[in-house]
Design a protein around this motif. Sequence first.
Motif, PDB file in Angstrom:
ATOM      1  N   PHE A 163      77.624  -6.385  74.167  1.00  0.00           N
ATOM      2  CA  PHE A 163      78.294  -7.654  75.160  1.00  0.00           C
ATOM      3  C   PHE A 163      79.380  -8.286  73.688  1.00  0.00           C
ATOM      4  O   PHE A 163      78.907  -8.514  72.687  1.00  0.00           O
ATOM      5  CB  PHE A 163      77.283  -8.838  75.401  1.00  0.00           C
ATOM      6  CG  PHE A 163      76.281  -8.255  76.380  1.00  0.00           C
ATOM      7  CD1 PHE A 163      76.986  -8.016  77.616  1.00  0.00           C
ATOM      8  CD2 PHE A 163      74.838  -8.177  76.198  1.00  0.00           C
ATOM      9  CE1 PHE A 163      75.937  -7.595  78.599  1.00  0.00           C
ATOM     10  CE2 PHE A 163      74.090  -7.695  77.270  1.00  0.00           C
ATOM     11  CZ  PHE A 163      74.701  -7.702  78.425  1.00  0.00           C
ATOM     12  N   GLY A 164      80.245  -8.811  74.232  1.00  0.00           N
ATOM     13  CA  GLY A 164      81.369  -9.550  73.634  1.00  0.00           C
ATOM     14  C   GLY A 164      80.986 -10.984  73.334  1.00  0.00           C
ATOM     15  O   GLY A 164      80.055 -11.327  74.107  1.00  0.00           O
ATOM     16  N   PHE A 165      81.805 -11.795  72.564  1.00  0.00           N
ATOM     17  CA  PHE A 165      81.467 -13.156  72.459  1.00  0.00           C
ATOM     18  C   PHE A 165      81.749 -14.011  73.822  1.00  0.00           C
ATOM     19  O   PHE A 165      81.118 -14.793  74.069  1.00  0.00           O
ATOM     20  CB  PHE A 165      82.077 -13.845  71.286  1.00  0.00           C
ATOM     21  CG  PHE A 165      81.486 -13.477  70.003  1.00  0.00           C
ATOM     22  CD1 PHE A 165      82.041 -12.814  69.034  1.00  0.00           C
ATOM     23  CD2 PHE A 165      80.215 -14.129  69.790  1.00  0.00           C
ATOM     24  CE1 PHE A 165      81.261 -12.619  67.908  1.00  0.00           C
ATOM     25  CE2 PHE A 165      79.593 -14.258  68.463  1.00  0.00           C
ATOM     26  CZ  PHE A 165      80.127 -13.326  67.765  1.00  0.00           C
ATOM     27  N   THR A 166      82.639 -13.276  74.570  1.00  0.00           N
ATOM     28  CA  THR A 166      83.108 -13.947  76.054  1.00  0.00           C
ATOM     29  C   THR A 166      81.546 -13.932  76.828  1.00  0.00           C
ATOM     30  O   THR A 166      81.379 -14.881  77.627  1.00  0.00           O
ATOM     31  CB  THR A 166      83.743 -13.018  76.658  1.00  0.00           C
ATOM     32  OG1 THR A 166      85.043 -12.962  75.695  1.00  0.00           O
ATOM     33  CG2 THR A 166      84.439 -13.437  77.943  1.00  0.00           C
ATOM     34  N   ARG A 167      80.996 -12.665  76.883  1.00  0.00           N
ATOM     35  CA  ARG A 167      79.545 -12.766  77.571  1.00  0.00           C
ATOM     36  C   ARG A 167      78.664 -13.980  76.921  1.00  0.00           C
ATOM     37  O   ARG A 167      77.920 -14.512  77.834  1.00  0.00           O
ATOM     38  CB  ARG A 167      78.901 -11.529  77.374  1.00  0.00           C
ATOM     39  CG  ARG A 167      77.582 -11.049  78.101  1.00  0.00           C
ATOM     40  CD  ARG A 167      77.968 -11.424  79.748  1.00  0.00           C
ATOM     41  NE  ARG A 167      76.621 -11.165  80.362  1.00  0.00           N
ATOM     42  CZ  ARG A 167      76.220 -10.055  80.716  1.00  0.00           C
ATOM     43  NH1 ARG A 167      76.784  -8.785  80.429  1.00  0.00           N
ATOM     44  NH2 ARG A 167      74.944 -10.121  81.573  1.00  0.00           N
ATOM     45  N   ALA A 168      78.474 -14.058  75.944  1.00  0.00           N
ATOM     46  CA  ALA A 168      77.912 -15.234  75.218  1.00  0.00           C
ATOM     47  C   ALA A 168      78.120 -16.594  75.805  1.00  0.00           C
ATOM     48  O   ALA A 168      77.351 -17.322  75.685  1.00  0.00           O
ATOM     49  CB  ALA A 168      77.670 -14.865  73.658  1.00  0.00           C
ATOM     50  N   GLY A 169      79.581 -16.644  75.605  1.00  0.00           N
ATOM     51  CA  GLY A 169      80.049 -17.922  76.197  1.00  0.00           C
ATOM     52  C   GLY A 169      79.776 -18.466  77.731  1.00  0.00           C
ATOM     53  O   GLY A 169      79.586 -19.326  78.005  1.00  0.00           O
ATOM     54  N   ASP A 170      79.918 -16.978  78.473  1.00  0.00           N
ATOM     55  CA  ASP A 170      79.616 -17.525  79.905  1.00  0.00           C
ATOM     56  C   ASP A 170      78.170 -17.824  80.066  1.00  0.00           C
ATOM     57  O   ASP A 170      77.764 -18.554  80.693  1.00  0.00           O
ATOM     58  CB  ASP A 170      79.809 -15.912  80.483  1.00  0.00           C
ATOM     59  CG  ASP A 170      81.397 -15.477  80.573  1.00  0.00           C
ATOM     60  OD1 ASP A 170      81.979 -16.416  80.626  1.00  0.00           O
ATOM     61  OD2 ASP A 170      81.634 -14.321  81.217  1.00  0.00           O
ATOM     62  N   GLU A 171      77.219 -17.061  79.318  1.00  0.00           N
ATOM     63  CA  GLU A 171      75.917 -17.553  79.388  1.00  0.00           C
ATOM     64  C   GLU A 171      75.434 -18.923  78.868  1.00  0.00           C
ATOM     65  O   GLU A 171      74.887 -19.796  79.395  1.00  0.00           O
ATOM     66  CB  GLU A 171      75.274 -16.479  78.412  1.00  0.00           C
ATOM     67  CG  GLU A 171      73.514 -16.482  78.826  1.00  0.00           C
ATOM     68  CD  GLU A 171      73.096 -15.947  80.166  1.00  0.00           C
ATOM     69  OE1 GLU A 171      71.967 -16.154  80.406  1.00  0.00           O
ATOM     70  OE2 GLU A 171      73.991 -15.409  80.836  1.00  0.00           O
ATOM     71  N   ALA A 172      76.286 -19.465  77.769  1.00  0.00           N
ATOM     72  CA  ALA A 172      76.330 -20.637  77.041  1.00  0.00           C
ATOM     73  C   ALA A 172      76.671 -21.746  78.217  1.00  0.00           C
ATOM     74  O   ALA A 172      76.026 -22.588  78.455  1.00  0.00           O
ATOM     75  CB  ALA A 172      77.018 -20.751  75.725  1.00  0.00           C
ATOM     76  N   LEU A 173      77.970 -21.433  79.063  1.00  0.00           N
ATOM     77  CA  LEU A 173      78.565 -22.345  80.023  1.00  0.00           C
ATOM     78  C   LEU A 173      77.479 -22.408  81.242  1.00  0.00           C
ATOM     79  O   LEU A 173      77.383 -23.721  81.543  1.00  0.00           O
ATOM     80  CB  LEU A 173      79.559 -21.627  80.242  1.00  0.00           C
ATOM     81  CG  LEU A 173      80.351 -22.582  81.470  1.00  0.00           C
ATOM     82  CD1 LEU A 173      80.901 -23.936  80.794  1.00  0.00           C
ATOM     83  CD2 LEU A 173      81.778 -21.799  81.740  1.00  0.00           C
ATOM     84  N   SER A 174      77.033 -21.440  81.556  1.00  0.00           N
ATOM     85  CA  SER A 174      75.951 -21.473  82.469  1.00  0.00           C
ATOM     86  C   SER A 174      74.731 -22.265  82.377  1.00  0.00           C
ATOM     87  O   SER A 174      74.316 -23.034  83.133  1.00  0.00           O
ATOM     88  CB  SER A 174      75.409 -20.030  83.163  1.00  0.00           C
ATOM     89  OG  SER A 174      74.161 -19.739  82.989  1.00  0.00           O
ATOM     90  N   ILE A 175      74.215 -22.188  81.070  1.00  0.00           N
ATOM     91  CA  ILE A 175      73.156 -23.049  80.582  1.00  0.00           C
ATOM     92  C   ILE A 175      73.473 -24.602  80.669  1.00  0.00           C
ATOM     93  O   ILE A 175      72.529 -25.416  81.115  1.00  0.00           O
ATOM     94  CB  ILE A 175      72.590 -22.654  79.224  1.00  0.00           C
ATOM     95  CG1 ILE A 175      72.134 -21.243  79.239  1.00  0.00           C
ATOM     96  CG2 ILE A 175      71.385 -23.571  78.763  1.00  0.00           C
ATOM     97  CD1 ILE A 175      71.690 -20.588  77.885  1.00  0.00           C
ATOM     98  N   LEU A 176      74.795 -24.702  79.792  1.00  0.00           N
ATOM     99  CA  LEU A 176      75.314 -26.089  79.898  1.00  0.00           C
ATOM    100  C   LEU A 176      75.342 -26.734  81.273  1.00  0.00           C
ATOM    101  O   LEU A 176      74.701 -28.026  81.439  1.00  0.00           O
ATOM    102  CB  LEU A 176      76.663 -26.188  79.387  1.00  0.00           C
ATOM    103  CG  LEU A 176      76.738 -26.280  77.896  1.00  0.00           C
ATOM    104  CD1 LEU A 176      78.098 -26.091  77.296  1.00  0.00           C
ATOM    105  CD2 LEU A 176      76.026 -27.583  77.343  1.00  0.00           C
ATOM    106  N   HIS A 177      75.714 -26.088  82.199  1.00  0.00           N
ATOM    107  CA  HIS A 177      75.687 -26.514  83.875  1.00  0.00           C
ATOM    108  C   HIS A 177      74.478 -26.773  84.249  1.00  0.00           C
ATOM    109  O   HIS A 177      74.181 -27.970  84.727  1.00  0.00           O
ATOM    110  CB  HIS A 177      76.775 -25.561  84.472  1.00  0.00           C
ATOM    111  CG  HIS A 177      76.556 -25.882  86.130  1.00  0.00           C
ATOM    112  ND1 HIS A 177      76.901 -26.946  86.520  1.00  0.00           N
ATOM    113  CD2 HIS A 177      75.702 -25.332  87.121  1.00  0.00           C
ATOM    114  CE1 HIS A 177      76.677 -26.839  87.895  1.00  0.00           C
ATOM    115  NE2 HIS A 177      75.906 -25.827  88.143  1.00  0.00           N
TER     116      HIS A 177
END
Length: 414
Positions: A163-177
């Motif tokens: 997974f690239g950092f983009t995948r980690a960013g997507d996961e982090a964004l979903s948690i924030l929401h």
Amino acid sequence: MGEIEVPPFFLCPISLEIMKDPVTVCTGITYDRESIEKWIFSGKNNTCPLTKQVLSTTDLTPNHTLRRLIQSWCTLNASNGVERFPTPKPAVNKAQILKLLNDAKSPHSQMKCLRRLKSIASTNETNKRCLESAGAIDFLASLVNFSSESSNGSTLDSDDDGFGFTRAGDEALSILHNLQLSETGLKSLAGKNGELIESLMRIMKSGSYESRTYAVLLLKSMFEVADPTKFISLKPEFFVEIVQVLNDQISGKASKAALQLLVTTCPWGRNRVKAVEAGAAPVLVELLLDTAEKRDCEMILVVLDQICQCAEGRAELLKHGAGLAVVSKKILRVSKVASERAVSILLSISRFSATPIVLQEMLRLGVVAKLCLVLQVDSGVKTKEKAREILKSHSRVWKSSSCIPMALISSYPS
């Protein structure tokens, strides 16, 4: 189970149902966790529902003794159709969250830790607030920022899972929401020098549909608590991406959030013009043509009313072949709020853009007849006043027209 007498102290004072996870608040009263968390965190109440006393702390203490009693009672009454509920998972503590956040800094374990954080956040409201107090917001926001900046470049680092950092960013964004942050948490995000807003704009531009939805929903929540004076400095690109979300119709929630963002930001500074230059007017007209949902119609008309308070907005509305027609059509068909906003739009056109061609078009499309009808029915005082002003202003052109039905001409103001 209706014939079985349930001991009254097994019932939650809020839901009046058997408690599955009894917890005690600082006043000594026990509630079911789901009900009291909803009361405190979603309802934003600071009192005990039963005693009305102010809660000095929102800490919830599990009542294990009562929970075991209820489970035993359920087991004894299993033959009568009573189902024993499982023992709830224990709430996490701050130390556990801090360890997870520290482990998540390593690219090799980042996705595993993020998934664990997501699972913890989905369990209950107490866990969400624990994540927030442990500093998870700043960490997750930094991941979103890093991810969006990386995806803007040419190279993406990846972890061992592929997974690239983009995948980690997507996961982090979903948690924030999904954390449904407190007002304090949202203000903290909104106040970080606009860095997160820039990142969310990049995600709305090039992210997946899911990430774009999370981004616009998070922006909406942040802007609801942000200092409105900061809206003046919003970049034109912000409005370009919001309008694009509306145009792409990626989800109903995303569209509602985008509309709310326009409602919130357009009144400030030159934001009306920025929204118009981003192509808002034709997109909003097309949406208004396609939607019959009450709240969506109301918000679209609110935004159109705002952008029609500038010359550029009025010009774009009139430029669209269905602009006047669809605004007029919504009068008396959606709600009093929608009718008032639609008539307000027509008033702006009447005051500042009423060329002979526009006035004839309003006659031909039945706009004038609709305004006469507004005066005959219960449409609200403000709406009637605006309709009367429009009709009076152009009575020389309209009053003797054969385009107005005889049944309505009698209501034309003198």
